[in-house]
Design a protein around this motif. Structure first.
Motif, mmCIF file in Angstrom:
data_model
loop_
_atom_site.group_PDB
_atom_site.id
_atom_site.type_symbol
_atom_site.label_atom_id
_atom_site.label_comp_id
_atom_site.label_asym_id
_atom_site.label_seq_id
_atom_site.Cartn_x
_atom_site.Cartn_y
_atom_site.Cartn_z
ATOM 1 N N CYS A 80 0.883 -1.230 -0.108
ATOM 2 C CA CYS A 80 -0.051 0.020 0.223
ATOM 3 C C CYS A 80 0.756 1.277 -0.035
ATOM 4 C CB CYS A 80 -0.860 -0.122 1.227
ATOM 5 S SG CYS A 80 -1.511 1.683 1.742
ATOM 6 N N THR A 86 0.585 3.986 0.933
ATOM 7 C CA THR A 86 0.217 4.932 2.336
ATOM 8 C C THR A 86 1.116 4.474 3.372
ATOM 9 O OG1 THR A 86 -1.805 5.466 1.495
ATOM 10 C CG2 THR A 86 -1.541 6.247 3.792
ATOM 11 N N CYS A 87 0.793 2.960 3.870
ATOM 12 C CA CYS A 87 1.274 2.324 4.810
ATOM 13 C C CYS A 87 2.451 1.486 4.754
ATOM 14 C CB CYS A 87 0.068 1.703 5.618
ATOM 15 S SG CYS A 87 -0.553 0.217 4.999
ATOM 16 N N CYS A 137 -6.088 -2.588 0.964
ATOM 17 C CA CYS A 137 -5.251 -2.643 2.174
ATOM 18 C C CYS A 137 -6.193 -2.498 3.414
ATOM 19 C CB CYS A 137 -4.570 -1.126 2.312
ATOM 20 S SG CYS A 137 -3.442 -1.045 3.732
ATOM 21 N N CYS A 149 -5.403 0.317 6.122
ATOM 22 C CA CYS A 149 -6.021 1.625 5.694
ATOM 23 C C CYS A 149 -7.508 1.598 5.413
ATOM 24 C CB CYS A 149 -5.337 2.251 4.564
ATOM 25 S SG CYS A 149 -3.660 2.525 4.806
#
Ligand SMILES: [Zn+2]
Length: 615
Positions: free
Chosen positions: A471, A473-474, A487, A490
Motif C-alpha cells: 500500500c 500509504t502504509c 489494504c 488503511c
C-alpha cells in the motif's frame, strides 16, 4: 602583486601529530627558497625516480620537504623555481630514522616574485619550542592538578635511573632509551585468561604526565610481581619498557602507542609528585555523542539533573542479579542523556550537592534511546572537578541551564544522517568472517540489534519473491481481491499496488560469504530501478529479468548491517539486515586509505609473516 605568507605554518608542520588532518589537507601559502635534485637514494629510502628537495618559507621560518614525484614536472618545466609563491594543498609526514620527513603531495602555483619575503630562519628542532609559541593544545583538553594534600614530597626520593625523564607524548617505538615520570591514573584487576596456547594472567595501568597518557600491560610473572607494586594515584619512574602500537580496540587511552612491561622493565616509585596531572580529559558534548559509534568510549562533563534509586535487575544471559542506577545528565548542547552506574558504584553513589558537575572518563557509548552512556571497569567519575570546564558548566546551569528544556537523542534515522556515511563507519570496517564470528557471540537474550560496517560484493540475488505488493500509504502488504487491491490497515481499495523490494542476497569478500536481507532502498540501489519497474520486467520477460539479476551482481558496496539473533522454527541463526547500502565512491575510499598511511599505523613495518592478519 604582493603575497601574504602563512606565518607560523612551518612550525606547525614541524610539530604536527598524525591526527591534525586540517594541517595536512589545508591550504598554506608559502615561498620556495630553493629546489635541489637529490639522488635516487636518500635518507635511507630507496626512491624509484628523481626526487626534489624543496625548502619552503612562511616568511619567518623555513622548512625542508620532499616533493612527491607527481610534482616533478613543475620543476622540470621551470614553473616551480626559486621564490615561487605556492599554495600547498596536501602534505604528509613520515618518520625515517627518527627524523621527520615532510612530503608535499599537492601544490598550486600562485605566482612568481624576484626576492625572498622576510628574513626566514631555519627551524631548529631543538630551539623551535623556545623561540616560537608552543603549539596550541587540542580543544577540550584539560588536566586536573593534584590537590596539595595528595602525596607529600619527600626530598629523600631517589633520582631517576637515567637523569632526565622523557615526556610520554614523545614515546615511540623508534627509541628505547627512555625513562618516564608518570602517575598511575588507572589500574585494572589482575585478569586471568586462557587461549589455545595456555593460561595466563595480565593487568594494565594507565600512566600520565603533563604531556599525555599511555597504557602499559604486563603478563604472567611480570604481572604478578608488578601488580602489588603499582598503585593508583602514585608516581613512578618507568624505563626499559617496550613501546608498541596501541591495540585501540581494547583501550580508551589517547595514545597511538602502548608500553609492554617485560622482564627487564624498571619501575621505581617517585616521591616528588608536584605538577603531575591526575586525569586528562578529552571531552565531547552530549550533543556530539551522536557522532560516536556504539561501544566506543569517551569523556563527558555534565550537570547531574536527576538520578534514580538503585534497582536490581537479573541478567537474562547469566541469571545473576546486578544493581544499577540511572543518572540523567545535561549540558550546554541542550541534550539530555542517561548514564548507567553498576554494582558498588550504583550503590554508593551520592551527589555532593543537588546538581553537581560530574566528569566521566572512558564511559561507553550505547544506543539505548538513541544514545546512552555506561560506566565500565576502566571508567572514572569525579564530582565537581577543579577544571575550567567544570566552572563554566556550573555558571551556565546556575544562571540559565536549570530552567532550560533538553532534548534526548532519538532512535530515528535523523541522528545518523549527519554522519555522511549514515552510520556506516569506515574505521570500524570488518571483513565478513570477523563480523560473523563476532555476531555469533550475540547472546540469545539480546533483543537489540548489533550494528556492523562491512564492504562486500553482491554475488547472487534470490530471484523469486524479490518484491511484495504494498500500500503506498502504509507500506503494508496488500492483497488482490477480485481484480481490486485492498489494504486492510488503511481500509481502502487501491487502483494498483506499489511494489516494494524485499531481497535476500549473497555477498562475499576475501574472507567468506554471507546472506543479507534488504528492503526497498537496497533494491533501488542495486538495480537502479524501482520495484514496480523490475516486477513489470519480470512479469513480461523472464529472460530479461534474469539478465537484470545477473547485471546487479559483482558490484561492491559499503554496508551498515543490523545483526540480530533469530530463533525461527528452532532454527537459531543470525540475520543480517541491511540498514544502509552505499555504492563505493572510489575517490573517498582512496582518500581514506591515504589518510591511514599518514597515521603511525601506516608507518609500521611488517616484521615477520606472523604480524600479518590472515583470514
Ligand atoms: Zn495501507
Amino acid at each position: 602583486m604582493s603575497y601574504q605568507l602563512d606565518t607560523g605554518i612551518c612550525h606547525r608542520i614541524q610539530n604536527a601529530t598524525p591526527n591534525e588532518g586540517e594541517l595536512f589537507n589545508g591550504s598554506h601559502t608559502l615561498q620556495v627558497l630553493s629546489l635541489k635534485k637529490v639522488g635516487k637514494q636518500t635518507e635511507g629510502v630507496n626512491l624509484p625516480s628523481d626526487r626534489y628537495r624543496i625548502v619552503l618559507s612562511d616568511g619567518v621560518q623555513f622548512i625542508q620537504a620532499m616533493l612527491a614525484t607527481q610534482l616533478n614536472e613543475m620543476v622540470v618545466d621551470k614553473h616551480l623555481t626559486r621564490f615561487t609563491i605556492v599554495c600547498v594543498e596536501r602534505l604528509s609526514c613520515n618518520y625515517v630514522q627518527e627524523k621527520r620527513l615532510v612530503i608535499i603531495m599537492a601544490l598550486r602555483i600562485l605566482g612568481q616574485v624576484d626576492q625572498k619575503i622576510g628574513e626566514p630562519v631555519s627551524i631548529d628542532v631543538s630551539t623551535s619550542e623556545a623561540s616560537t609559541p608552543a603549539p596550541e593544545r587540542p580543544p577540550h583538553q584539560s588536566v586536573v592538578q593534584p590537590s596539595t594534600s595528595s602525596i607529600t614530597a619527600q626530598s629523600a626520593s631517589r633520582p631517576p635511573p637515567k637523569g632526565n625523564w622523557h615526556p610520554i607524548e614523545g614515546l615511540s617505538p623508534y627509541q628505547n632509551n627512555w625513562t618516564i615520570k608518570a602517575r598511575v591514573t588507572q589500574k585494572s584487576e589482575l585478569k586471568h585468561y586462557s587461549t589455545q596456547r595456555g593460561e595466563g594472567k595480565l593487568f594494565n595501568v594507565t600512566f600520565m604526565d603533563e604531556t599525555g597518557e599511555i597504557r602499559a600491560t604486563a603478563f604472567n610473572q611480570v604481572a604478578e610481581s608488578l601488580y602489588p607494586k603499582l598503585e593508583e594515584g602514585k608516581v613512578y619512574y618507568v624505563s626499559k619498557g617496550k613501546v608498541n602500537l596501541a591495540k585501540k580496540k581494547f583501550s580508551n587511552v589517547m595514545n597511538d602507542f602502548e608500553i609492554s612491561l617485560e622482564k627487564n622493565a624498571e619501575i621505581e616509585e617517585c616521591f616528588e609528585t608536584t605538577n603531575l596531572p591526575m586525569i586528562k580529559y578529552s571531552f565531547v558534548t552530549l550533543g556530539e555523542l551522536q557522532n560516536l559509534n556504539k561501544d566506543s568510549t569517551c569523556d563527558v562533563i555534565a550537570i547531574l539533573k536527576e538520578y534514580s534509586d538503585v534497582n536490581e535487575i537479573t541478567s537474562r544471559a547469566t541469571n545473576r542479579t546486578m544493581k544499577k542506577r540511572e543518572l540523567t545528565l545535561v549540558d550546554k548542547s541542550g541534550f539530555s542523556v542517561r548514564l548507567t552506574l553498576w554494582g558498588n558504584q550504583a550503590e554508593n553513589f551520592k551527589p555532593d550537592e543537588p546538581n553537581p558537575v560530574v566528569a566521566f572518563k572512558g564511559v561507553k557509548v550505547g544506543d539505548f534511546g538513541g544514545r546512552s552512556l555506561g560506566m565500565i571497569a576502566s571508567s572514572t567519575m569525579t564530582q565537581n572537578p577543579d577544571i575550567p570546564e567544570s566552572h563554566a558548566l556550573r555558571g551556565w546551569f546556575d544562571s540559565s541551564g536549570s530552567g532550560a528544556s533538553f532534548q534526548s537523542h532519538s532512535n530515528a534515522g535523523g541522528s545518523f544522517g549527519a554522519a555522511g556515511g549514515g552510520g556506516f563507519s569506515r574505521s570500524e570496517l570488518k571483513p565478513l568472517l570477523e563480523m560473523k564470528l563476532e555476531a555469533n557471540r550475540i547472546p540469545e537474550s539480546e533483543e537489540k540489534p548489533v550494528y556492523f560496517s562491512t564492504r562486500a560484493m553482491v554475488m547472487h540475488i534470490r530471484g523469486e519473491n524479490i518484491a511484495y505488493p504494498a500500500c503506498e500509504t502504509c507500506n503494508k502488504k496488500v492483497v488482490e481481491d477480485g481484480g481490486a487491491w485492498r489494504c486492510d490497515k488503511c481500509d481502502k481499495t487501491l487502483a494498483g499496488p506499489t511494489y516494494r523490494y524485499i531481497m535476500s542476497f549473497a555477498v562475499s569478500d576475501h574472507t567468506g560469504q554471507l546472506w543479507f536481507q534488504g528492503f526497498n532502498d537496497v533494491g533501488d540501489t542495486v538495480f537502479e530501478k524501482t520495484a514496480n519497474e523490475v516486477i513489470e520486467i519480470k512479469d513480461r520477460d523472464e529472460t530479461q529479468y534474469n539478465l537484470l539479476l545477473a547485471k546487479a551482481c559483482c558490484k561492491s558496496y559499503n554496508f551498515l548491517l543490523r545483526a540480530k539473533r533469530d530463533s525461527y522454527n528452532d532454527n537459531n541463526r543470525i540475520r543480517y539486515g541491511v540498514s544502509r547500502i552505499l555504492p563505493l565512491n572510489y575517490k573517498e575510499e582512496c582518500d581514506a586509505l591515504l589518510d591511514l598511511m599518514d597515521t603511525p599505523w601506516g608507518q609500521q613495518t611488517l616484521k615477520s609473516e606472523s604480524d600479518m592478519v590472515v583470514y
